[in-house]
Design a protein around this motif. Structure first.
Motif, mmCIF file in Angstrom:
data_model
loop_
_atom_site.group_PDB
_atom_site.id
_atom_site.type_symbol
_atom_site.label_atom_id
_atom_site.label_comp_id
_atom_site.label_asym_id
_atom_site.label_seq_id
_atom_site.Cartn_x
_atom_site.Cartn_y
_atom_site.Cartn_z
ATOM 1 N N GLN A 1 49.649 44.480 53.446
ATOM 2 C CA GLN A 1 49.713 43.350 52.530
ATOM 3 C C GLN A 1 48.348 42.973 51.974
ATOM 4 O O GLN A 1 47.363 42.876 52.704
ATOM 5 C CB GLN A 1 50.328 42.138 53.225
ATOM 6 C CG GLN A 1 50.562 40.954 52.302
ATOM 7 C CD GLN A 1 51.256 39.797 53.005
ATOM 8 O OE1 GLN A 1 51.292 39.749 54.234
ATOM 9 N NE2 GLN A 1 51.806 38.878 52.246
ATOM 10 N N ASN A 2 48.303 42.737 50.658
ATOM 11 C CA ASN A 2 47.117 42.248 49.964
ATOM 12 C C ASN A 2 47.502 40.982 49.196
ATOM 13 O O ASN A 2 48.529 40.960 48.512
ATOM 14 C CB ASN A 2 46.578 43.298 48.987
ATOM 15 C CG ASN A 2 46.151 44.581 49.669
ATOM 16 O OD1 ASN A 2 44.985 44.768 49.978
ATOM 17 N ND2 ASN A 2 47.109 45.469 49.936
ATOM 18 N N GLN A 3 46.674 39.949 49.291
ATOM 19 C CA GLN A 3 46.954 38.695 48.607
ATOM 20 C C GLN A 3 46.438 38.756 47.177
ATOM 21 O O GLN A 3 45.303 39.157 46.939
ATOM 22 C CB GLN A 3 46.298 37.529 49.344
ATOM 23 C CG GLN A 3 46.744 37.369 50.784
ATOM 24 C CD GLN A 3 48.211 37.010 50.915
ATOM 25 O OE1 GLN A 3 48.805 36.451 49.992
ATOM 26 N NE2 GLN A 3 48.810 37.320 52.054
ATOM 27 N N ALA A 4 47.274 38.353 46.222
ATOM 28 C CA ALA A 4 46.890 38.411 44.814
ATOM 29 C C ALA A 4 47.224 37.101 44.110
ATOM 30 O O ALA A 4 48.070 36.322 44.572
ATOM 31 C CB ALA A 4 47.590 39.577 44.121
ATOM 32 N N LEU A 5 46.543 36.873 42.981
ATOM 33 C CA LEU A 5 46.756 35.672 42.173
ATOM 34 C C LEU A 5 46.711 36.035 40.695
ATOM 35 O O LEU A 5 45.903 36.875 40.279
ATOM 36 C CB LEU A 5 45.665 34.640 42.431
ATOM 37 C CG LEU A 5 45.748 33.716 43.637
ATOM 38 C CD1 LEU A 5 44.459 32.911 43.739
ATOM 39 C CD2 LEU A 5 46.946 32.788 43.546
ATOM 40 N N LEU A 6 47.581 35.416 39.925
ATOM 41 C CA LEU A 6 47.442 35.401 38.476
ATOM 42 C C LEU A 6 46.871 34.039 38.114
ATOM 43 O O LEU A 6 47.462 33.013 38.455
ATOM 44 C CB LEU A 6 48.785 35.608 37.783
ATOM 45 C CG LEU A 6 48.705 35.662 36.253
ATOM 46 C CD1 LEU A 6 48.394 37.088 35.809
ATOM 47 C CD2 LEU A 6 49.996 35.195 35.600
ATOM 48 N N VAL A 7 45.732 34.025 37.453
ATOM 49 C CA VAL A 7 45.026 32.775 37.167
ATOM 50 C C VAL A 7 44.898 32.601 35.664
ATOM 51 O O VAL A 7 44.382 33.482 34.972
ATOM 52 C CB VAL A 7 43.623 32.768 37.810
ATOM 53 C CG1 VAL A 7 42.908 31.457 37.497
ATOM 54 C CG2 VAL A 7 43.726 32.980 39.314
ATOM 55 N N ILE A 8 45.398 31.474 35.136
ATOM 56 C CA ILE A 8 45.240 31.118 33.726
ATOM 57 C C ILE A 8 44.444 29.823 33.675
ATOM 58 O O ILE A 8 44.976 28.731 33.880
ATOM 59 C CB ILE A 8 46.599 30.942 33.016
ATOM 60 C CG1 ILE A 8 47.494 32.169 33.232
ATOM 61 C CG2 ILE A 8 46.396 30.717 31.527
ATOM 62 C CD1 ILE A 8 48.547 31.971 34.285
ATOM 63 N N HIS A 9 43.147 29.929 33.430
ATOM 64 C CA HIS A 9 42.277 28.760 33.471
ATOM 65 C C HIS A 9 42.641 27.739 32.400
ATOM 66 O O HIS A 9 42.614 26.523 32.649
ATOM 67 C CB HIS A 9 40.818 29.186 33.321
ATOM 68 C CG HIS A 9 40.295 29.982 34.471
ATOM 69 N ND1 HIS A 9 40.069 29.432 35.709
ATOM 70 C CD2 HIS A 9 39.972 31.305 34.571
ATOM 71 C CE1 HIS A 9 39.615 30.356 36.545
ATOM 72 N NE2 HIS A 9 39.547 31.504 35.873
ATOM 73 N N ASP A 10 42.975 28.211 31.197
ATOM 74 C CA ASP A 10 43.265 27.301 30.091
ATOM 75 C C ASP A 10 44.468 26.403 30.362
ATOM 76 O O ASP A 10 44.586 25.316 29.790
ATOM 77 C CB ASP A 10 43.519 28.089 28.802
ATOM 78 C CG ASP A 10 42.246 28.688 28.232
ATOM 79 O OD1 ASP A 10 41.157 28.285 28.681
ATOM 80 O OD2 ASP A 10 42.339 29.553 27.348
ATOM 81 N N LEU A 11 45.372 26.877 31.226
ATOM 82 C CA LEU A 11 46.582 26.117 31.531
ATOM 83 C C LEU A 11 46.588 25.558 32.945
ATOM 84 O O LEU A 11 47.572 24.963 33.373
ATOM 85 C CB LEU A 11 47.823 26.996 31.319
ATOM 86 C CG LEU A 11 48.052 27.503 29.898
ATOM 87 C CD1 LEU A 11 49.253 28.449 29.863
ATOM 88 C CD2 LEU A 11 48.258 26.343 28.933
ATOM 89 N N VAL B 1 46.758 27.102 35.843
ATOM 90 C CA VAL B 1 47.878 27.724 36.561
ATOM 91 C C VAL B 1 47.351 28.816 37.483
ATOM 92 O O VAL B 1 46.502 29.624 37.087
ATOM 93 C CB VAL B 1 48.896 28.329 35.574
ATOM 94 C CG1 VAL B 1 49.928 29.183 36.313
ATOM 95 C CG2 VAL B 1 49.592 27.224 34.788
ATOM 96 N N ARG B 2 47.852 28.833 38.703
ATOM 97 C CA ARG B 2 47.561 29.891 39.680
ATOM 98 C C ARG B 2 48.887 30.286 40.326
ATOM 99 O O ARG B 2 49.517 29.464 40.981
ATOM 100 C CB ARG B 2 46.574 29.398 40.746
ATOM 101 C CG ARG B 2 45.209 29.033 40.194
ATOM 102 C CD ARG B 2 44.406 28.205 41.171
ATOM 103 N NE ARG B 2 44.122 28.928 42.404
ATOM 104 C CZ ARG B 2 43.050 29.695 42.589
ATOM 105 N NH1 ARG B 2 42.159 29.821 41.621
ATOM 106 N NH2 ARG B 2 42.839 30.304 43.735
ATOM 107 N N ILE B 3 49.286 31.516 40.133
ATOM 108 C CA ILE B 3 50.567 31.990 40.668
ATOM 109 C C ILE B 3 50.297 33.073 41.706
ATOM 110 O O ILE B 3 49.775 34.142 41.386
ATOM 111 C CB ILE B 3 51.463 32.546 39.544
ATOM 112 C CG1 ILE B 3 51.741 31.448 38.523
ATOM 113 C CG2 ILE B 3 52.767 33.088 40.116
ATOM 114 C CD1 ILE B 3 52.557 31.908 37.336
#
Length: 209
Positions: free
Chosen positions: A115-125, A127-129
């Motif tokens: 397992q590897n931990q990942a994030l999608l990050v949208i600074h303008d909004l 949001v961190r998923i």
């Protein structure tokens, strides 16, 4: 046993060539990467949706063409750029509206086995998923299972009752999957549930782990 269990949503109702299914809530599936015998890396596609109702920023601003970053194990992957479509679906920048990583992109992630931990990050909004990326090889022993109507006693009771805290699973199924994991198998959960329910589904599946 958490390293043996993960959840992947195949997004069977999503046509990746179009961008008209409005996302109200955010979610992401987990990614499976398999190292081939010759050393090449192949992966399942990533599906991420940034919901209009995620926060005030997403509600008051357009999501179209907003840029997103991929972070893996705490490190930003600078060479990978993601953007959002009008409906909130995330795509690799420059792709044909898909989010399936190439072998060179997967190598940049420097994945650990398991397992590897990942994030999608949208600074303008703002949001961190979160999602996980699992790296295995072709010798890994795998068991696939559906959730509703397979782990649970019925589709409807599993879908609704699980969120209400009811015991809707078949007797002995938890012990079965624990023994499966102890014997070295990876359990992959497949579901047609909406991707917006990914966090709730994970809580239901893993609450006793």
């Amino acid at each position: 046993y958490d390293r043996y269990f993960f959840y992947i949503d195949p997004m069977s109702n999503l046509n990746s060539s179009e961008d008209h299914s409005e996302a109200l809530y955010s979610g992401a599936n987990d990614l499976i990467v398999v190292k081939q015998e010759e050393g090449h890396l192949k992966s399942s596609p990533l599906h991420v949706m940034v919901g209009k109702l995620e926060n005030w920023e997403t509600l008051s601003h357009s999501r179209q063409n907003k840029k997103a970053e991929i972070h893996v194990n705490g490190q930003k992957i600078n060479e990978i750029s993601v953007e959002l479509g009008e409906s909130g679906i995330a795509y690799l920048e420059g792709s044909e509206k898909t989010c399936k990583f190439t072998e060179s992109q997967l190598e940049l992630m420097k994945l650990n086995y398991g397992q590897n931990q990942a994030l999608l990050v949208i600074h303008d909004l703002d949001v961190r998923i979160p999602f996980s990326i699992f790296l295995y090889d072709q010798s890994t022993k795998v068991i696939l299972t559906d959730i509703d109507g397979t782990i649970t006693k019925s589709d409807f009771r599993g879908f609704v009752g699980g969120h209400l805290g009811m015991d809707v699973h078949h007797e002995g199924v938890i012990e079965l999957f624990h023994k499966v994991a102890q014997n070295g198998y990876v359990v992959i959960y497949l579901t047609a549930r909406p991707i917006a329910l990914d966090l709730e589904t994970r809580k239901y599946l893993f609450k006793d782990l």
